[in-house]
Design a protein around this motif. Structure first.
Motif, short mmCIF file in Angstrom:
data_model
loop_
_atom_site.label_atom_id
_atom_site.label_comp_id
_atom_site.label_asym_id
_atom_site.label_seq_id
_atom_site.Cartn_x
_atom_site.Cartn_y
_atom_site.Cartn_z
N SER A 191 0.84 -1.17 -0.08
CA SER A 191 0.01 0.05 0.11
C SER A 191 0.84 1.25 -0.09
O SER A 191 0.43 2.36 -0.37
N THR A 192 2.03 1.02 0.53
CA THR A 192 3.21 2.34 0.42
C THR A 192 3.74 2.27 -0.85
O THR A 192 3.66 3.65 -1.38
N ILE A 193 4.34 1.30 -1.25
CA ILE A 193 4.98 1.42 -2.78
C ILE A 193 4.04 1.48 -3.87
O ILE A 193 4.67 2.03 -4.73
N GLY A 194 3.08 0.77 -3.87
CA GLY A 194 2.16 0.82 -4.99
C GLY A 194 1.68 2.04 -5.69
O GLY A 194 1.88 2.17 -6.82
N PRO A 195 1.03 3.06 -4.81
CA PRO A 195 0.91 4.17 -5.19
C PRO A 195 1.93 5.17 -5.94
O PRO A 195 1.61 5.76 -7.05
#
Length: 388
Positions: A191-195
């Motif tokens: 959820s941190t890296i994906g966006p």
């Protein structure tokens, strides 16, 4: 409120520490309350309902958060959640009764009503009755207003602080907290890296980067149904096959295997697709996130019930440790993940994260096969009190 008002990074960091102090008790008490309220053959379904809200809130919040931050500024994320938390606080304060109850003292008062008058009973029994009189009004004499009173407390503060760490003497605590910690670490890393990845070429999603979370929403909902249907059925089905009509807590554990497999491979799927960007690679990232979302729905539901069934007297202490492990692992993984992905690419970090989750998953097998023997071997470490 502090997060919304913070003017510097250090102030925001301190506010997040205060948030953690507030979230910790909620994450500990809520699953233990399910264990106290529901019977053993009902806990699986009840825990599934609790978990779908626990995970669904994070997924839906992550999806909405991108739009809130993009349109109104990131501070409004804190203002909106503050309003919701304030509403929950008021409902909790005015509508939820205090359930702390000294069962042993109540039984003494019920069995020996004359203890208050003639002094023929032991000092211990007399103290038990006095405890009841000081802390709670028994039976139908308690009004709803009285049930809302707070401040009922018994015991030694230092002792209660040390008790959760003693739960580490039980293998089941380690397995469940490693499952939960590794799973949340992978989930929060995605959820941190994906966006960040979806905001860059070739995707350029802008404020739509939060749509990545829809994969986790769908995965969580898909995980809810089999969890709700099988969490108790495996236990009751096993009990019917036994002449004595009882089943061991380990009967629940086979329900973990599909979720652990999907969670581990989902981390790898996300990492592989993130490491090979293309106009349509986002679909693989969403699917990988959904696979992990399936796991976060099912794994805590089954694992928490296993702790309640196995160590009912200290299940709250076990949940303290699962909350701590979740926080520590999640912080450790996300603290360096962004820089690691930037320098090494996504394949290696998420490959290692998936490997770690896979190792944690394999610990379920010896617990399933030898869990009862482990519980017997460590039974001497359980507290010897009247509620166990």
């Amino acid at each position: 409120m502090w997060c919304g008002l913070a003017g510097t990074f250090n102030s925001l960091l301190a506010a997040r520490v205060v948030q953690g102090i507030g979230f910790g008790p909620a994450d500990t008490i809520a699953p233990d309350t399910v264990g106290e309220v529901f019977f053993v053959h009902e806990r699986g379904r009840a825990m599934a309902i609790y978990t779908v809200f626990l995970s669904g809130g994070s997924f839906i919040g992550g999806t909405a958060g991108a739009y809130i931050a993009g349109q109104l500024g990131y501070r409004y994320i804190f203002w909106i959640t503050m309003a919701m938390c304030a509403a929950v606080f008021l409902l909790e304060f005015f509508l939820v009764p205090e359930t702390l109850f000294d069962r042993q003292a109540a039984l003494v008062a019920e069995q020996h009503p004359s203890v208050m008058g003639d002094g023929t009973y032991s000092d211990e029994k007399r103290a038990g009755v006095e405890t009841v009189e000081r802390t709670i009004v028994l039976g139908d004499r308690m009004t709803f207003r009285q049930s809302l009173s707070i401040g009922v407390y018994r015991g030694n503060l230092v002792q209660h602080f040390l008790d959760p760490w003693r739960s580490l003497a039980f293998p089941g605590t380690w397995v469940v907290m490693l499952h939960y910690g590794g799973l949340l670490g992978g989930l929060i890393t995605i959820s941190t890296i994906g966006p960040q990845l979806l905001a860059m070429p070739p995707y350029l999603w802008g404020d739509n980067v939060g749509l990545l979370g829809l994969g986790a929403v769908v995965g969580g909902l898909l995980g809810f149904l089999p969890t709700y249907l099988t969490a108790d059925r495996l236990l009751t089905g096993r009990a019917k096959k036994e002449s004595h009509g009882f089943a061991e807590p380990e009967s629940r554990l086979p329900a973990l295997f599909p979720a652990l497999f999907l969670a581990t491979t989902g981390i790898w799927v996300f990492g592989f697709c993130a490491a090979n960007p293309s106009p349509h690679a986002w679909a693989g990232m969403v699917v990988g996130y959904g696979m992990v979302g399936f796991g976060i729905m099912q794994i805590p539901s089954i694992g928490f019930n296993y702790l309640i069934d196995s160590y009912h007297a200290i299940s709250a202490d076990c949940f303290v440790m699962t909350t701590i492990s979740r926080a520590v692992v999640s912080f450790a993984w996300t603290f360096f993940a962004a820089q690691w992905v930037e320098t090494a690419g996504a394949a290696l970090p998420f490959g290692i994260f998936g490997m770690i989750m896979g190792l944690f998953a394999l610990l379920t097998i010896p617990l399933w096969l030898y869990g009862k023997r482990m519980r017997i071997a460590t039974a001497g470490y359980l507290p010897n009190h009247e509620n166990h």
